[in-house]
Design a protein around this motif. Structure first.
Motif, mmCIF file in Angstrom:
data_model
loop_
_atom_site.group_PDB
_atom_site.id
_atom_site.type_symbol
_atom_site.label_atom_id
_atom_site.label_comp_id
_atom_site.label_asym_id
_atom_site.label_seq_id
_atom_site.Cartn_x
_atom_site.Cartn_y
_atom_site.Cartn_z
ATOM 1 N N GLN A 83 0.822 -1.214 0.000
ATOM 2 C CA GLN A 83 0.000 0.000 0.000
ATOM 3 C C GLN A 83 0.856 1.264 0.000
ATOM 4 O O GLN A 83 0.554 2.233 -0.716
ATOM 5 C CB GLN A 83 -0.928 -0.010 1.214
ATOM 6 C CG GLN A 83 -1.982 -1.100 1.179
ATOM 7 C CD GLN A 83 -2.811 -1.145 2.453
ATOM 8 O OE1 GLN A 83 -2.547 -0.396 3.399
ATOM 9 N NE2 GLN A 83 -3.816 -2.010 2.489
ATOM 10 N N GLN A 86 2.281 1.782 -3.436
ATOM 11 C CA GLN A 86 1.264 2.309 -4.341
ATOM 12 C C GLN A 86 1.018 3.793 -4.089
ATOM 13 O O GLN A 86 0.893 4.582 -5.031
ATOM 14 C CB GLN A 86 -0.038 1.511 -4.170
ATOM 15 C CG GLN A 86 0.045 0.071 -4.650
ATOM 16 C CD GLN A 86 -1.214 -0.714 -4.355
ATOM 17 O OE1 GLN A 86 -2.099 -0.250 -3.637
ATOM 18 N NE2 GLN A 86 -1.319 -1.914 -4.915
ATOM 19 N N GLN A 87 0.956 4.177 -2.813
ATOM 20 C CA GLN A 87 0.763 5.593 -2.480
ATOM 21 C C GLN A 87 1.941 6.432 -2.973
ATOM 22 O O GLN A 87 1.758 7.551 -3.465
ATOM 23 C CB GLN A 87 0.584 5.750 -0.973
ATOM 24 C CG GLN A 87 -0.711 5.173 -0.446
ATOM 25 C CD GLN A 87 -0.811 5.252 1.064
ATOM 26 O OE1 GLN A 87 0.109 5.698 1.739
ATOM 27 N NE2 GLN A 87 -1.928 4.800 1.616
ATOM 28 N N GLN A 90 1.612 6.928 -6.658
ATOM 29 C CA GLN A 90 0.580 7.911 -6.954
ATOM 30 C C GLN A 90 1.081 9.331 -6.707
ATOM 31 O O GLN A 90 0.807 10.246 -7.496
ATOM 32 C CB GLN A 90 -0.662 7.633 -6.101
ATOM 33 C CG GLN A 90 -1.391 6.348 -6.468
ATOM 34 C CD GLN A 90 -2.543 6.049 -5.533
ATOM 35 O OE1 GLN A 90 -2.783 6.781 -4.577
ATOM 36 N NE2 GLN A 90 -3.266 4.968 -5.800
ATOM 37 N N MET A 91 1.831 9.506 -5.623
ATOM 38 C CA MET A 91 2.380 10.835 -5.325
ATOM 39 C C MET A 91 3.403 11.242 -6.372
ATOM 40 O O MET A 91 3.456 12.411 -6.791
ATOM 41 C CB MET A 91 3.008 10.830 -3.935
ATOM 42 C CG MET A 91 2.006 10.647 -2.802
ATOM 43 S SD MET A 91 2.792 10.475 -1.189
ATOM 44 C CE MET A 91 3.565 12.089 -1.022
#
Length: 240
Positions: A83, A86-87, A90-91
């Motif tokens: 997770q 993935q974050q 995305q950032m």
């Protein structure tokens, strides 16, 4: 006296000829000696070994309980790591890409001009690639008022892409402070000169990251190879 005399009269070369009571006492004494020696040479050592094994058992049990606790939390930690990755991706995707970077530099410069700031120097430098992003230094020297610089920062923050700017060796002083035309202190409308370097950032695409990893692996291999060649050279010199 008769008992002491009888003990003195016992012939140790003829134990079989002793009275029965004397034989029983003698056998009991020999048995005690044998048991004592057996205890001393065998049981005593085994006792120390047993104590050592008990301590080892306690340590192994503690180690097992610790590792069991870690193993129980391993799957949740793996999921949490996925997770977080993935974050992070995305950032990173919110940062400008390689193709968007030139337009972003122009947008920053135009934002400064739109707020009334004078760009006396706005010089982008060469990119510096990092692990998963690249930084772009910009040497600048701007002249404007306090409110104009505030509007500039607000305008940059309003750009479509996420723009991160960090300041390095920045100086802010009244325009002409070291010259004869510097008048008074800083007022809301007095001209200020901002000089130094700012850095903005973009993310590396997959091809760039793969090429960077390949370059790092090649450099590491070259270092190892150089060490081996040096060792061979030293061995050859020693042989000569």
């Amino acid at each position: 006296m008769s008992k002491k005399a009888s003990m003195k009269n016992l012939d140790f070369n003829n134990i079989g000829g002793w009275p029965r009571n004397a034989q029983i006492v003698f056998c009991a004494v020999i048995g005690l000696v044998i048991v004592g020696l057996a205890w001393w040479f065998f049981v005593s050592d085994k006792r120390e070994e047993l104590q050592g094994l008990e301590r080892q058992e306690t340590e192994l049990r503690q180690t097992f309980e610790t590792k069991q606790g870690r193993a129980a939390n391993l799957e949740p930690l793996k999921q949490q790591l996925v997770q977080m990755e993935q974050q992070l991706q995305q950032m990173l995707r919110q940062l400008p890409s390689k193709t968007e970077m030139p337009d972003l530099i122009v947008d920053i410069s135009q934002t400064a001009l739109a707020t009334g700031i004078s760009n006396e120097l706005f010089q982008p430098g060469a990119e510096v690639p990092k692990e998963f992003y690249a930084e772009k230094p910009i040497a600048l020297r701007m002249v404007g008022t306090y409110h104009q610089f505030g509007a500039f920062v607000s305008g940059v923050a309003s750009l479509p892409r996420v723009v991160i700017m960090t300041m390095h060796d920045i100086s802010l002083k009244p325009k002409g402070k070291n010259n004869k035309d510097a008048v008074g202190g800083i007022t809301p409308n007095s001209p200020l000169e901002l000089a130094g370097t700012v850095k903005t950032y973009r993310y590396l695409d997959e091809d760039e990251m793969a090429a960077q990893a390949q370059t790092a692996d090649a450099a590491a291999g070259g270092t190892k190879g150089g060490g081996k060649d040096k060792k061979k050279s030293d061995d050859k010199k020693g042989a000569d």
